[in-house]
Design a protein around this motif. Structure first.
Motif, mmCIF file in Angstrom:
data_model
loop_
_atom_site.group_PDB
_atom_site.id
_atom_site.type_symbol
_atom_site.label_atom_id
_atom_site.label_comp_id
_atom_site.label_asym_id
_atom_site.label_seq_id
_atom_site.Cartn_x
_atom_site.Cartn_y
_atom_site.Cartn_z
ATOM 1 N N VAL A 1 0.899 -1.203 -0.034
ATOM 2 C CA VAL A 1 -0.127 0.151 -0.054
ATOM 3 C C VAL A 1 0.864 1.372 -0.020
ATOM 4 C CG1 VAL A 1 -2.085 -1.204 1.226
ATOM 5 C CG2 VAL A 1 -0.112 0.174 2.622
ATOM 6 N N THR A 2 0.218 2.391 -0.371
ATOM 7 C CA THR A 2 0.911 3.398 -0.369
ATOM 8 C C THR A 2 1.224 4.259 1.017
ATOM 9 O OG1 THR A 2 1.206 5.464 -1.762
ATOM 10 C CG2 THR A 2 -0.804 5.177 -0.623
ATOM 11 N N ALA A 3 1.965 5.222 1.009
ATOM 12 C CA ALA A 3 2.537 5.984 2.192
ATOM 13 C C ALA A 3 1.153 6.648 2.839
ATOM 14 C CB ALA A 3 3.553 6.717 1.762
ATOM 15 N N GLY A 4 1.720 6.991 4.314
ATOM 16 C CA GLY A 4 0.700 7.555 5.077
ATOM 17 C C GLY A 4 -0.861 7.187 5.198
ATOM 18 N N ALA B 1 6.956 5.374 1.111
ATOM 19 C CA ALA B 1 7.304 6.165 2.126
ATOM 20 C C ALA B 1 7.891 7.307 1.286
ATOM 21 C CB ALA B 1 8.443 5.947 3.104
ATOM 22 N N ALA B 2 8.089 8.467 2.030
ATOM 23 C CA ALA B 2 8.603 9.736 1.247
ATOM 24 C C ALA B 2 9.943 9.178 1.249
ATOM 25 C CB ALA B 2 8.402 11.047 2.128
ATOM 26 N N ALA C 1 7.098 16.294 3.552
ATOM 27 C CA ALA C 1 6.706 15.805 2.514
ATOM 28 C C ALA C 1 5.463 15.325 2.422
ATOM 29 C CB ALA C 1 7.679 14.756 2.095
ATOM 30 N N LEU C 2 4.675 15.184 1.217
ATOM 31 C CA LEU C 2 3.616 14.790 1.269
ATOM 32 C C LEU C 2 3.237 13.278 1.810
ATOM 33 C CD1 LEU C 2 0.650 14.662 -0.044
ATOM 34 C CD2 LEU C 2 1.378 13.429 -2.135
ATOM 35 N N GLN C 3 2.311 12.911 2.711
ATOM 36 C CA GLN C 3 1.986 11.802 3.103
ATOM 37 C C GLN C 3 3.051 11.156 4.070
ATOM 38 O OE1 GLN C 3 0.587 9.558 0.110
ATOM 39 N NE2 GLN C 3 -1.293 10.292 0.266
ATOM 40 N N PRO D 1 11.013 3.645 1.049
ATOM 41 C CA PRO D 1 10.974 5.005 0.390
ATOM 42 C C PRO D 1 10.982 5.069 -1.097
ATOM 43 C CG PRO D 1 12.532 4.851 2.256
ATOM 44 C CD PRO D 1 12.102 3.405 1.808
ATOM 45 N N ILE D 2 10.314 6.185 -1.677
ATOM 46 C CA ILE D 2 10.243 6.354 -3.000
ATOM 47 C C ILE D 2 11.381 6.397 -3.830
ATOM 48 C CG2 ILE D 2 9.958 8.572 -3.024
ATOM 49 C CD1 ILE D 2 7.479 8.448 -5.192
ATOM 50 N N ASP D 3 12.438 6.936 -3.170
ATOM 51 C CA ASP D 3 13.594 7.099 -4.252
ATOM 52 C C ASP D 3 14.593 5.776 -4.139
ATOM 53 O OD1 ASP D 3 14.256 7.408 -1.374
ATOM 54 O OD2 ASP D 3 15.488 8.901 -1.333
#
Length: 591
Positions: free
Chosen positions: A79-82, A108-109, A118-120, A168-170
């Motif tokens: 699932v996505t962050a936040g 995660a950010a 950062a967003l979420q 994390p996204i990066d």
């Protein structure tokens, strides 16, 4: 193999996740899509892992939980962050208490932006550390493979349970996109600008350093505790002397590595009367002479030996108070805390074994070869079963003040459902009644939330069950209250071609709460619902709905059969059954 990081290698961290999952035999990943996690989903799809997207993140985790229980592998949700992750908290806690091996991965950010607004971006690790056996936050791409392998092994080892990885996204997107996003467009002039530019470049290079080196993606060994030979021998001797033994089986007996069918054979060889709970329901089939469904409290008080096989002395056994202090008590559980729960207050084990309950039963059966429980004892308990169930059938024939008698509805469904059916229990009063009436046909054919008593499992459990066993009828037994949590998943059933059958006991009330609240406190506040047209909601999501009231009583069987036909032809169906009030469960606890 090229080492290090390189902008001309069009790879991403999502591919590393997918490779590990494929090597572990993962067939399904459940999700609600988000930009943070897209590389994982796309990579899994390319490797042939089926991506199943739901309408709520909790449903994705419930579905993964069901797959874990039915397949003997780890269930996986991404699932996505936040808010994507916070929406899963209840479902993860349910998996923890139900001892289901589950891997939750969350976006995660970016590593540089965490804690900077950062967003979420929130502290996700603090949410999941109390809920999971293992939590990890990925910081570099090279960490992905070993971390996912480790998490999958831990989820299955000892007492199974959920694990969590934050990615994390990066660490998921390709190098060139991350580098482009991180670089400063107009860096400050002078020394400070050089330092900032160097730092950011160095940070990205570290994320991708060694990213694509060859790594082992195969499964790590799973650690399972077993009873010692001395412990098994001692229990064999105790059982051989017992005249009135009883076995109480919990969900743990269905865990790998012991096949449920082997446990069934072992129990039949022993001939000891058994009470089944949780996922153990159905392990003896539909009409076993040693499966006792009624009068458990009386049987436990009379027994001279009780074997608690993966069963916990919590509220389900009145914290151990239902056990006779003069009885010999053998307790077997993978978890030490669960093994001895409340033993300092209401009961004392004669033998307490921290080990796998399923394999223990096989070893008992082998050691007691030629010995069998005295026949008159299970026959006596079975006679009590017959008396109680005949009384329940008589109650099913009583007319309620309005609408249909819920016992009659459940008896009718039980008689018509196919032998390969899987029953998903999601609700309070109506489901509590169903537990007395409906008979799972075989092992791993009953799914309920477990000790947490979570409402809302129905849509996800049914989705996971139908994907694991597409040839089986999958029935969700809903209360009209619990249906509200996952009725939107009829859209998921339609899109993913998982035609389940939902039976909704619609009494326009949270009856399990109302019964005590009204009698004790004199008010029905917040307990009232409406006789809502849930069947129309199912139609709107691409399924097929049926409204069934008293005027349909004579053709109840025909309508149920038609719903089964619709399901076989590929359409999820919902039976919105208007039910009346009976006194069947008066006095049952709701807190």
């Amino acid at each position: 193999m090229i080492l290090g990081c390189c902008s001309d290698i069009p790879r991403n961290g999502g591919e590393s996740v997918a490779e590990v999952l494929r090597a572990h035999g993962i067939k399904f990943v459940f999700t609600l899509v988000g930009g943070h996690i897209s590389p994982i989903l796309v990579a899994c799809e390319k490797l042939g892992i089926r991506i199943v997207d739901t309408r709520h993140e909790a449903t994705a985790v419930f579905a993964a939980d069901a797959v874990a229980r039915l397949s003997g592998t780890v269930g996986v949700a991404v699932v996505t962050a936040g808010p994507g992750l916070t929406n899963t908290v209840t479902a993860v806690k349910n998996a923890q208490m139900a001892e289901s091996p589950l891997l939750l991965m969350g976006g995660a950010a970016a590593t540089l932006l965490q804690g900077r607004g950062a967003l979420q971006d929130i502290d996700q690790m603090s949410l999941f550390k109390p809920l999971c056996k293992f939590c990890a936050s990925i910081r570099t791409v090279r960490e992905i493979v070993p971390t996912v392998r480790k998490a999958l092994a831990i989820a299955q080892s000892g007492t199974p349970g959920p694990v969590f990885i934050e990615i994390p996204i990066d660490t998921l997107y390709p190098f060139h996109l991350v580098a482009e996003e991180v670089q400063v467009k107009n860096p400050p002039k002078g020394l400070m600008g050089k330092i900032v530019t160097w730092y950011l470049k160095n940070h990205v290079m570290n994320i991708f350093a060694g990213a694509w080196e060859a790594r082992d993606v195969s499964p790590l060994p799973v650690d399972i505790p077993y009873a010692t030979d001395d412990q098994v021998q001692k229990c064999i001797e105790l059982l051989s002397r017992a005249k009135k033994p009883v076995i109480v089986l919990g969900s743990q007996v269905t865990l790998p590595p012991t096949p449920a069918d082997d446990i069934k054979k072992a129990l039949e060889t022993l001939g000891i009367p058994c009470f089944l709970g949780g996922m153990a329901r159905g392990i003896l089939g539909k009409n076993s002479p040693i499966h006792i469904r009624q009068n458990r409290r009386d049987a436990l008080k009379e027994a001279d030996l009780v074997l608690l096989a993966g069963t916990v002395c919590d509220f389900r056994l009145s914290y151990g108070r239902v056990l006779n202090r003069r009885s010999t008590i053998i307790a077997v559980n993978r978890d030490k805390k669960q093994l001895l729960k409340n033993s300092d207050l209401f009961w004392k084990p004669t033998v307490a074994i921290q080990g796998d309950a399923g394999s223990f039963l096989l070893r008992l059966s082998k050691g007691l070869k030629g010995h069998r429980c005295p026949e008159e004892w299970p026959q006596k308990l079975k006679a009590g079963d017959v008396t109680k169930e005949n009384a329940n059938r008589c109650k099913a024939d009583e007319k309620t003040e309005r609408h249909l008698n819920p016992l009659k509805v459940l008896h009718c469904v039980d008689e018509l459902m196919s032998d390969d059916s899987i029953i998903v229990a999601d609700g309070g009063d109506f489901v509590g009644t169903a537990a007395y009436i409906m008979r799972p046909r075989g092992p791993l054919r009953w799914l309920d939330p477990g000790a947490f008593g979570t409402l809302g499992v129905g849509g996800g459990f049914a989705l996971g069950a139908k994907l694991c066993r597409p040839e089986s009828e999958v029935w969700i037994i809903y209360g009209d209250g619990s249906l509200g949590y996952s009725v939107a998943e009829f859209d998921t059933f339609t899109r993913h071609k998982t035609p389940v059958i939902a039976l909704v006991g619609n009494d326009a009330c949270w009856s399990q709460i109302s019964r005590d609240q009204v009698s004790i406190l004199g008010s029905n506040v917040a307990c009232g619902l409406a006789f809502t047209d849930y069947h129309i909601v199912a139609d709107g999501f691409g399924g097929k709905g049926y409204l069934i009231g008293r005027e349909d009583e004579d053709r109840l069987s025909d309508i149920i059969s038609q719903a089964q036909k619709e399901s076989r032809e590929g359409k999820a169906t919902l039976l919105n059954v208007l039910i009346g009030v009976t006194g069947f469960r008066e006095g049952s606890i709701s807190i």
